[in-house]
Enzyme design. Structure first.
Site, PDB file in Angstrom:
ATOM      1  N   ALA A 207       1.458   2.779   0.636  1.00  0.00           N
ATOM      2  CA  ALA A 207       1.469   3.072  -1.009  1.00  0.00           C
ATOM      3  C   ALA A 207       0.989   4.558  -1.259  1.00  0.00           C
ATOM      4  O   ALA A 207       1.522   5.305  -1.968  1.00  0.00           O
ATOM      5  CB  ALA A 207       0.592   1.988  -1.440  1.00  0.00           C
TER       6      ALA A 207
ATOM      7  N   ARG B  77       8.157  15.723  -6.430  1.00  0.00           N
ATOM      8  CA  ARG B  77       8.696  15.723  -7.863  1.00  0.00           C
ATOM      9  C   ARG B  77       8.268  16.961  -8.726  1.00  0.00           C
ATOM     10  O   ARG B  77       9.035  17.584  -9.384  1.00  0.00           O
ATOM     11  CB  ARG B  77       8.320  14.452  -8.583  1.00  0.00           C
ATOM     12  CG  ARG B  77       9.210  13.716  -9.502  1.00  0.00           C
ATOM     13  CD  ARG B  77       8.748  12.656  -9.965  1.00  0.00           C
ATOM     14  NE  ARG B  77       8.664  11.627  -9.020  1.00  0.00           N
ATOM     15  CZ  ARG B  77       7.770  10.488  -8.868  1.00  0.00           C
ATOM     16  NH1 ARG B  77       6.583  10.402  -9.761  1.00  0.00           N
ATOM     17  NH2 ARG B  77       7.879   9.752  -7.842  1.00  0.00           N
TER      18      ARG B  77
ATOM     19  N   GLU C 292       4.969   7.917   9.818  1.00  0.00           N
ATOM     20  CA  GLU C 292       4.696   6.831   9.690  1.00  0.00           C
ATOM     21  C   GLU C 292       4.808   6.089  11.137  1.00  0.00           C
ATOM     22  O   GLU C 292       5.907   6.122  11.662  1.00  0.00           O
ATOM     23  CB  GLU C 292       5.503   5.930   8.702  1.00  0.00           C
ATOM     24  CG  GLU C 292       5.479   4.424   8.774  1.00  0.00           C
ATOM     25  CD  GLU C 292       4.064   3.759   8.662  1.00  0.00           C
ATOM     26  OE1 GLU C 292       3.182   4.021   7.838  1.00  0.00           O
ATOM     27  OE2 GLU C 292       3.684   3.125   9.717  1.00  0.00           O
TER      28      GLU C 292
ATOM     29  N   SER D 148       6.702   2.327   2.436  1.00  0.00           N
ATOM     30  CA  SER D 148       6.599   1.930   0.986  1.00  0.00           C
ATOM     31  C   SER D 148       6.975   0.423   0.623  1.00  0.00           C
ATOM     32  O   SER D 148       7.821  -0.022   0.084  1.00  0.00           O
ATOM     33  CB  SER D 148       7.417   2.738  -0.166  1.00  0.00           C
ATOM     34  OG  SER D 148       7.033   4.045  -0.001  1.00  0.00           O
TER      35      SER D 148
ATOM     36  N   CYS E 267       1.237  -6.995  -0.561  1.00  0.00           N
ATOM     37  CA  CYS E 267       0.567  -8.088  -1.515  1.00  0.00           C
ATOM     38  C   CYS E 267       1.754  -9.199  -1.463  1.00  0.00           C
ATOM     39  O   CYS E 267       1.526 -10.330  -2.080  1.00  0.00           O
ATOM     40  CB  CYS E 267       0.670  -7.414  -3.026  1.00  0.00           C
ATOM     41  SG  CYS E 267      -0.360  -6.006  -2.908  1.00  0.00           S
TER      42      CYS E 267
ATOM     43  N   ASN F 158      -2.100   3.203  -4.883  1.00  0.00           N
ATOM     44  CA  ASN F 158      -1.033   3.909  -5.736  1.00  0.00           C
ATOM     45  C   ASN F 158      -1.441   5.039  -6.604  1.00  0.00           C
ATOM     46  O   ASN F 158      -0.747   6.176  -6.745  1.00  0.00           O
ATOM     47  CB  ASN F 158      -0.126   2.878  -6.405  1.00  0.00           C
ATOM     48  CG  ASN F 158       0.969   2.221  -5.560  1.00  0.00           C
ATOM     49  OD1 ASN F 158       1.852   2.971  -5.072  1.00  0.00           O
ATOM     50  ND2 ASN F 158       0.594   1.014  -5.090  1.00  0.00           N
TER      51      ASN F 158
HETATM   52  C1  LIG Z   1      -1.419 -10.316   2.467  1.00  0.00           C
HETATM   53  C2  LIG Z   1      -1.823  -9.064   1.767  1.00  0.00           C
HETATM   54  C3  LIG Z   1      -1.946  -9.209   0.334  1.00  0.00           C
HETATM   55  C4  LIG Z   1      -2.121  -8.470  -0.481  1.00  0.00           C
HETATM   56  N1  LIG Z   1      -2.222  -8.489  -1.891  1.00  0.00           N
HETATM   57  C5  LIG Z   1      -2.783  -7.327  -2.714  1.00  0.00           C
HETATM   58  C6  LIG Z   1      -2.718  -7.760  -4.132  1.00  0.00           C
HETATM   59  O1  LIG Z   1      -2.325  -8.652  -4.659  1.00  0.00           O
HETATM   60  N2  LIG Z   1      -3.203  -6.657  -4.945  1.00  0.00           N
HETATM   61  C7  LIG Z   1      -3.669  -5.628  -4.361  1.00  0.00           C
HETATM   62  O2  LIG Z   1      -4.118  -4.701  -5.222  1.00  0.00           O
HETATM   63  N3  LIG Z   1      -3.647  -5.205  -3.079  1.00  0.00           N
HETATM   64  C8  LIG Z   1      -3.252  -6.219  -2.410  1.00  0.00           C
HETATM   65  N4  LIG Z   1      -3.112  -6.056  -0.973  1.00  0.00           N
HETATM   66  C9  LIG Z   1      -3.780  -4.759  -0.530  1.00  0.00           C
HETATM   67  C10 LIG Z   1      -2.737  -3.804  -0.337  1.00  0.00           C
HETATM   68  O3  LIG Z   1      -1.708  -4.131   0.217  1.00  0.00           O
HETATM   69  C11 LIG Z   1      -3.177  -2.383   0.396  1.00  0.00           C
HETATM   70  O4  LIG Z   1      -4.432  -1.911  -0.462  1.00  0.00           O
HETATM   71  C12 LIG Z   1      -2.326  -1.150   0.180  1.00  0.00           C
HETATM   72  O5  LIG Z   1      -1.249  -1.506   0.976  1.00  0.00           O
HETATM   73  C13 LIG Z   1      -2.997   0.025   0.768  1.00  0.00           C
HETATM   74  O6  LIG Z   1      -2.072   1.023   0.985  1.00  0.00           O
HETATM   75  P1  LIG Z   1      -2.295   2.596   1.918  1.00  0.00           P
HETATM   76  O7  LIG Z   1      -1.231   3.268   1.792  1.00  0.00           O
HETATM   77  O8  LIG Z   1      -3.801   2.801   1.583  1.00  0.00           O
HETATM   78  O9  LIG Z   1      -2.683   1.651   3.418  1.00  0.00           O
HETATM   79  P2  LIG Z   1      -1.357   0.745   4.048  1.00  0.00           P
HETATM   80  O10 LIG Z   1      -0.503   0.110   3.071  1.00  0.00           O
HETATM   81  O11 LIG Z   1      -2.134   0.149   5.074  1.00  0.00           O
HETATM   82  O12 LIG Z   1      -0.500   2.210   4.707  1.00  0.00           O
HETATM   83  C14 LIG Z   1      -0.983   2.691   5.732  1.00  0.00           C
HETATM   84  C15 LIG Z   1       0.163   3.176   6.711  1.00  0.00           C
HETATM   85  O13 LIG Z   1      -0.257   4.274   7.622  1.00  0.00           O
HETATM   86  C16 LIG Z   1       0.285   4.211   8.883  1.00  0.00           C
HETATM   87  N5  LIG Z   1      -0.590   4.767   9.877  1.00  0.00           N
HETATM   88  C17 LIG Z   1      -1.933   4.549  10.171  1.00  0.00           C
HETATM   89  N6  LIG Z   1      -2.371   5.363  10.772  1.00  0.00           N
HETATM   90  C18 LIG Z   1      -1.324   6.091  11.328  1.00  0.00           C
HETATM   91  C19 LIG Z   1      -1.160   7.214  12.181  1.00  0.00           C
HETATM   92  N7  LIG Z   1      -2.167   7.724  12.987  1.00  0.00           N
HETATM   93  N8  LIG Z   1       0.002   7.758  12.196  1.00  0.00           N
HETATM   94  C20 LIG Z   1       1.049   7.483  11.529  1.00  0.00           C
HETATM   95  N9  LIG Z   1       0.971   6.378  10.682  1.00  0.00           N
HETATM   96  C21 LIG Z   1      -0.174   5.699  10.560  1.00  0.00           C
HETATM   97  C22 LIG Z   1       0.255   2.573   9.092  1.00  0.00           C
HETATM   98  O14 LIG Z   1       1.354   2.034  10.040  1.00  0.00           O
HETATM   99  C23 LIG Z   1       0.444   1.941   7.541  1.00  0.00           C
HETATM  100  O15 LIG Z   1       2.085   1.730   7.301  1.00  0.00           O
HETATM  101  C24 LIG Z   1      -2.734  -7.049   0.023  1.00  0.00           C
HETATM  102  C25 LIG Z   1      -2.708  -6.921   1.216  1.00  0.00           C
HETATM  103  C26 LIG Z   1      -2.336  -7.814   2.189  1.00  0.00           C
HETATM  104  C27 LIG Z   1      -2.448  -7.481   3.647  1.00  0.00           C
END
Ligand SMILES: Cc1cc2nc3c(=O)[nH]c(=O)nc-3n(C[C@H](O)[C@H](O)[C@H](O)COP(=O)(O)OP(=O)(O)OC[C@H]3O[C@@H](n4cnc5c(N)ncnc54)[C@H](O)[C@@H]3O)c2cc1C
Length: 459
Positions: free
Chosen positions: A15, A26, A38, A44, A48, A312
């Site tokens: 995200a 963009r 990644e 992406s 949730c 996001n």
């Molecule tokens: C079951 C579940 C339900 C949820 N429901 C909700 C909801 O209803 N509403 C809401 O607002 N939020 C919800 N969330 C939370 C939401 O999914 C997260 O807040 C969001 O995904 C965070 O995005 P991010 O990009 O910060 O991190 P992530 O989605 O965790 O992405 C981080 C990425 O970085 C990659 N990464 C990490 N370290 C490295 C590295 N050293 N090298 C390469 N890649 C790396 C990981 O593999 C991962 O793909 C939910 C989460 C879960 C698990």
């Protein structure tokens, strides 16, 4: 410098990372080379949606993928999957990268670095914690593994460890797959993001829905059979039969890379940034999503609030700023929403314990109302709790528990909080009314009226 192509390197392809990459590309077009790393196999995607995929509302995990690696590449982003960033060298302006398929390592230079590494799930380091039948639900692969496990193991008893929103959503998912479900939580009520009196309503409703909820209960281990398969969860309250266990214990910031590179972390372990999501003290380094701490605009304190809605927005802000535009993320007011079956659960602002901790004097009121005019078919019951500061009447928080049509009313309170409104001001809000949608006094207005009266009556 005009004409010079800059390079943006993003760590994390979900995200926050891909929102930042997409927004910057963009806006900046060919002036910006964007490389994203990644370590996983998906980009992406919506974690949730995992509980709803497991429950059967969503047929296929691929539907949770908002943008595939190919789609990102078609937009000009050089997204390298299955590639781990192992270290950051800030002085040299380089990251050390390993291709997980070939094992090959190399270094990549950056002008701008974005950390979007997400969070790591809390695990219980207890004997048997990695037995067959114990599953996390953090990633799409976790969701797929759980679904495959349900098919293979044909379990009858599920234990969900953790009664937060993910635990509650997963409890519903398991129950809808016809498993007998027990939720174990060491807190006094499920949904500890609510005040205990509102959590109690969730507890009661879950029990009525047939979900067994063990509160004030700690997990002490897992009983595993000779085949390495989990058979029960040992707790401070005795053993609970389980042939599948789902872990919903929350997450902590994945900030190890940042820490090793010497970037500043806050008290809750998240990376600290300014309002533009620039890492404090580092002109060319940015961070967003579950790996950062954010300012709570009501309490004035920094917190780890791992939600996709923030990730996001952080990404968008980072993308604008790297592309030379300007955007900020001022903070959060603590809004969240969830559900178990038809019971909707929502909160914004401070719980009583947060208000106490922040040093506020406050009053609270709790009202019961309906989602539609009392005479209108299908009206549902809901409870609203509202907290306001003593003397000033400033809204400090609201919580809602009720049936269909309840939860999104929290957005009115969230907007009022954002604008630092008093509960008296809220009583005059021009909210939409017609019998199929609300009583003539919307439940939020009823709560605001009572809170305003309580503020006036308070010494
Ligand atoms: C079951 C579940 C339900 C949820 N429901 C909700 C909801 O209803 N509403 C809401 O607002 N939020 C919800 N969330 C939370 C939401 O999914 C997260 O807040 C969001 O995904 C965070 O995005 P991010 O990009 O910060 O991190 P992530 O989605 O965790 O992405 C981080 C990425 O970085 C990659 N990464 C990490 N370290 C490295 C590295 N050293 N090298 C390469 N890649 C790396 C990981 O593999 C991962 O793909 C939910 C989460 C879960 C698990």
């Amino acid at each position: 410098m005009p004409g010079v192509i800059q390079r943006m390197v993003v760590i994390g392809g979900d995200a926050a990372g891909m929102s930042a990459a997409s927004q910057a590309k963009r806006l900046a077009g060919d002036k910006l080379e964007v490389i994203a790393f990644e370590r996983g196999a998906h980009s992406s995607y919506s974690a949730c949606g995992i509980p709803y995929w497991v429950a059967g509302d969503v047929g296929d995990g691929e539907q949770l993928v908002a943008r595939t690696p190919e789609a990102h590449r078609a937009n000009g982003i050089d997204l390298r999957m299955l590639t781990d960033v192992e270290a950051i060298d800030l002085q040299a302006g380089k990251v050390a990268v390993r291709d997980l398929a070939s094992g090959r390592r190399h270094r990549e230079s950056f002008d701008h670095l974005v950390l979007a590494t997400g969070a790591v799930p809390v695990r219980l380091p207890l004997p048997g914690c990695d037995a067959t039948g114990v599953f996390g639900v953090q990633t799409l692969d976790d969701g797929a593994a759980l679904l495959a496990g349900l098919d293979r193991l044909r379990p009858e008893h599920a234990v969900v460890i953790g009664g937060g929103y993910i635990g509650v959503e997963m409890a519903e998912a398991m129950a809808r797959r016809h498993l007998a479900v027990t939720v174990v939580d060491r807190a006094s009520q499920p949904m500890s993001t609510l005040d205990p009196d509102m959590g109690e309503l969730v507890h009661e409703a879950m029990e009525k829905l047939g979900i067994d909820v063990h509160t004030d209960t700690s997990v002490t281990g897992f009983e595993v059979d000779g085949d390495g398969r989990v058979r029960s969860v040992a707790t401070s309250d005795g053993a609970v039969a389980a042939d599948v266990v789902v872990l919903g214990l929350g997450v902590r910031p994945n900030a190890a890379l940042a820490e090793e590179a010497g970037l500043p972390l806050g008290d809750q372990g998240g990376i600290r940034t300014d309002m533009q999501m620039r890492v404090l003290g580092h002109e060319q380094v940015w961070a967003g999503g579950d790996c950062v701490e954010v300012l709570n605009l009501v309490s004035g304190q920094y917190e780890h609030v791992p939600l996709g809605t923030h990730a996001n927005k952080h990404g968008r802000v980072i993308g604008h700023n790297i592309a030379g535009s300007y955007a900020t993320f001022p903070g959060v007011v603590g809004t969240a929403v969830s559900k178990v079956y038809n019971l909707e659960i929502a909160r914004t602002g401070l719980r009583e314990r947060d208000a106490n901790q922040a040093g506020f004097g406050y009053v609270t009121v709790t009202i019961r109302s309906g989602t539609r005019a009392a005479y209108f078919p299908g009206t549902q019951r809901l409870t609203v709790k509202m907290t306001a500061e003593r003397h000033t009447g400033r809204l400090l928080g609201a919580q809602i528990v009720g049936n269909e049509g309840s939860a999104k009313r929290i957005d009115t309170a969230a907007t009022a909080l954002w604008n630092r409104m008093t509960v008296e001001e809220m009583t005059a809000l021009d909210l939409a009314y017609a019998p199929p949608f609300s009583p003539v006094w919307d439940p939020i207005l009823v709560a605001a009226r009572q809170a305003s009266a309580a503020v006036r009556a308070a010494p």
